[in-house]
Each structure stands twice: as C-alpha cells, then as structure tokens.
Design a protein around this motif. Structure first.
Motif, short mmCIF file in Angstrom:
data_model
loop_
_atom_site.label_atom_id
_atom_site.label_comp_id
_atom_site.label_asym_id
_atom_site.label_seq_id
_atom_site.Cartn_x
_atom_site.Cartn_y
_atom_site.Cartn_z
N LYS A 48 29.17 35.84 40.43
CA LYS A 48 30.63 35.99 40.37
C LYS A 48 31.08 37.04 39.36
O LYS A 48 32.26 37.10 39.01
CB LYS A 48 31.26 34.64 40.02
CG LYS A 48 31.04 33.57 41.09
CD LYS A 48 31.73 32.27 40.72
CE LYS A 48 31.53 31.21 41.81
NZ LYS A 48 32.20 29.93 41.45
N ALA A 49 30.15 37.89 38.89
CA ALA A 49 30.47 38.85 37.83
C ALA A 49 30.77 40.25 38.37
O ALA A 49 30.52 41.24 37.68
CB ALA A 49 29.33 38.91 36.82
N GLU A 50 31.32 40.35 39.57
CA GLU A 50 31.56 41.66 40.15
C GLU A 50 32.53 42.49 39.31
O GLU A 50 32.37 43.71 39.17
CB GLU A 50 32.09 41.53 41.57
CG GLU A 50 32.17 42.86 42.32
CD GLU A 50 30.85 43.64 42.27
OE1 GLU A 50 30.92 44.85 41.97
OE2 GLU A 50 29.78 43.06 42.51
N ASP A 51 33.54 41.84 38.71
CA ASP A 51 34.48 42.58 37.87
C ASP A 51 33.76 43.19 36.66
O ASP A 51 34.03 44.34 36.28
CB ASP A 51 35.61 41.67 37.39
CG ASP A 51 36.58 41.31 38.50
OD1 ASP A 51 36.52 41.94 39.58
OD2 ASP A 51 37.41 40.40 38.31
N LEU A 52 32.85 42.42 36.07
CA LEU A 52 32.10 42.92 34.92
C LEU A 52 31.17 44.06 35.34
O LEU A 52 31.04 45.06 34.62
CB LEU A 52 31.29 41.79 34.28
CG LEU A 52 30.51 42.13 33.01
CD1 LEU A 52 31.45 42.62 31.91
CD2 LEU A 52 29.70 40.93 32.54
N ARG A 53 30.56 43.92 36.50
CA ARG A 53 29.70 45.00 36.99
C ARG A 53 30.48 46.27 37.24
O ARG A 53 29.99 47.38 37.00
CB ARG A 53 28.95 44.55 38.26
CG ARG A 53 27.81 43.58 37.97
CD ARG A 53 26.96 43.33 39.20
NE ARG A 53 27.62 42.48 40.17
CZ ARG A 53 27.59 41.15 40.15
NH1 ARG A 53 26.93 40.50 39.19
NH2 ARG A 53 28.20 40.43 41.08
#
Length: 270
Positions: free
Chosen positions: A188-193
């Motif tokens: 769920k870390a697409e924003d961080l990626r």
C-alpha cells in the motif's frame, strides 16, 4: 555487491540471542557497514551499549541521541553523557535519532520541540550530522531544521522517510539526505514509492530500521540488516537501476554524509 544499512537497532534485546549471526548474515549479503542507532531511556545505558557494539565491530558505527518519545526524560545529565561519549569515541558518527513524533505523543509536543532544538545545537557544536525522526510533523520538523541548521554543511538524514515530496525537497535544499526503509516495499506504499521515484539518487540512502519494518518478501518476520538489500532492490526498480548500482550509489552517499570510507567499514574478522 556492497550495501550500507544506514539505520538499524541491532544492539537491542531483539538480537540478544543471535546478534553475531545477524551481523554475519549481513556481511554475507554484501552489507559492508551498519549505523546502529542507540535509543531508549537516556539514563538506562542505551547510549553506552550502542557505542560498545560499534567499538567491537569495524563494520558498525554508532549514532546516539534522545528520541522524541523520550524527550520528557532529557536533562543536563543526559546531555553530559551524550557529549562525553561523542568526544570519547570516533565510532560515533552522528547525533540521533532526534526529532518530532506527533503520532504517538509519548512526550508533550512542546517538550519534543524544545529537546529537538537543544540537540540540534549540541550536534552542531560537536560537528556531527543529525539523524532525524519525523512522524506526522512535517511542517514543524522543517521549520526547526531551517531555524537551526541553515548553512550547516554537515546537515544529516531524514531516516525512514514517510513524509511528502515537498518535505523531502525542503530537506534536500538544507543539505539533507533522505533514507528509505522496508516500508518502501509495502503493497500500500505507492504514494511513498512515487516520492522516492522523484528524488535524486545522489541524495538517497537505504536502511532497515530493524527489527522493525521488515520488507517484502519477509513480512511477519523480524527485520535485520541483511534485508536492506530488498529496499535497495525496490529503489532500483523505481529509478531503472541495477541492484549493484543502487548499492554503490547509496554507499557513496553514506560515506559523503558521515565522513567515513566509501568502501564501508568491513574488514576481516569484523
């Protein structure tokens, strides 16, 4: 290949049963150096424990400082202990982790800000880069860093980064590096990626923050320094770089920030 785990906690009780084995596994995985960060009650011997571990292993450096969770315990005695250890040991290469944590609020926010500022000034007096912990406190963290460390050439690193692109860019403008941990690999870390994808590789580091934030595909198990390779792999995929190149770039970044050999600290028998 070579990698550096720029932030770990292998002096803690989670590694009491197999610390030497964990260090050996890190070396086998190509992790040449580790920055072990001492945190906890500043009167409990945690700083001395971190320094002692670094003194025993040429591949391990130490950072010491009072975490925002423990800011309410910071006093003159803690300050004296920290300054004394910094002056005594060349293995201490950073002051931290220090900063602000508005998620848990284990210490009052005004106390956190006061202690954060005080430690930034101490780090500057000792000519050390700082290791910053910031959670749900982007604006206050950057504001205090601007006030205290503008034009400070040693700057530091925002560790286990989870903030906004604007925060990362503001920190880089102040001379800081940005470090990503295993949460970069989370589903769920697409924003961080996306944040990591937009930042310059010349300002990035990798870390485990072990025993926490175990990366995919080891979720559910205790994290350890060897697994920093998974964060490197993820970062490489975001920037279209081979794993070996990410290891080289982040190791060189670490060396430049902390003033240590670019090849890492590992020597035979360490």
């Amino acid at each position: 290949m070579r990698f550096i785990d720029s932030h770990c906690h292998i002096d803690g009780p989670e590694f009491d049963a197999d610390r030497q084995e964990a260090i050996a596994r890190a070396h086998e995985a190509g992790v040449n150096s580790m920055l072990n960060v001492g945190t906890g009650d500043p009167h409990s011997g945690v700083f001395e424990r971190a320094v002692e571990l670094a003194e025993k292993h040429s591949s391990i450096y130490a950072a010491i400082g009072v975490h925002p969770h423990d800011a309410k315990l910071f006093d003159d005695a803690a300050e004296q202990r920290l300054v004394s250890l910094v002056r005594q040991s060349k293995r201490v290469i950073a002051w931290g982790e220090i900063g602000l944590d508005y998620h848990y609020d284990h210490s009052p926010r005004d106390t956190q800000r006061e202690v954060f500022t005080r430690q930034l000034r101490l780090a500057r007096e000792q000519d050390l880069p700082v290791v910053i912990h910031s959670r749900e406190a982007d604006d206050d963290t950057i504001a205090i860093l601007r006030e205290e460390l503008t034009d400070y050439p040693r700057a530091g690193v925002l560790h286990c980064f989870g903030g906004s692109l604007a925060m990362a860019q503001a920190a880089i403008e102040l001379g800081f590096f940005i470090s990503f941990a295993g949460n970069l690999t989370f589903k769920k870390a697409e924003d961080l990626r996306e944040v990591a994808r937009q930042l310059p590789l010349g300002r990035l580091l990798i870390e485990t923050d072990c025993p926490y934030l175990t990366p995919v595909p080891f979720r559910g198990k205790r994290n350890e320094p060897a697994r920093v390779v998974e964060t490197a792999r993820c970062l490489g995929s975001l920037h279209g770089k081979e794993l070996e190149e990410i290891g080289r770039i982040t190791s060189e970044n670490f060396a430049r920030l902390f003033g240590v050999p670019p090849s890492g600290g590992l020597v035979a028998g360490s």
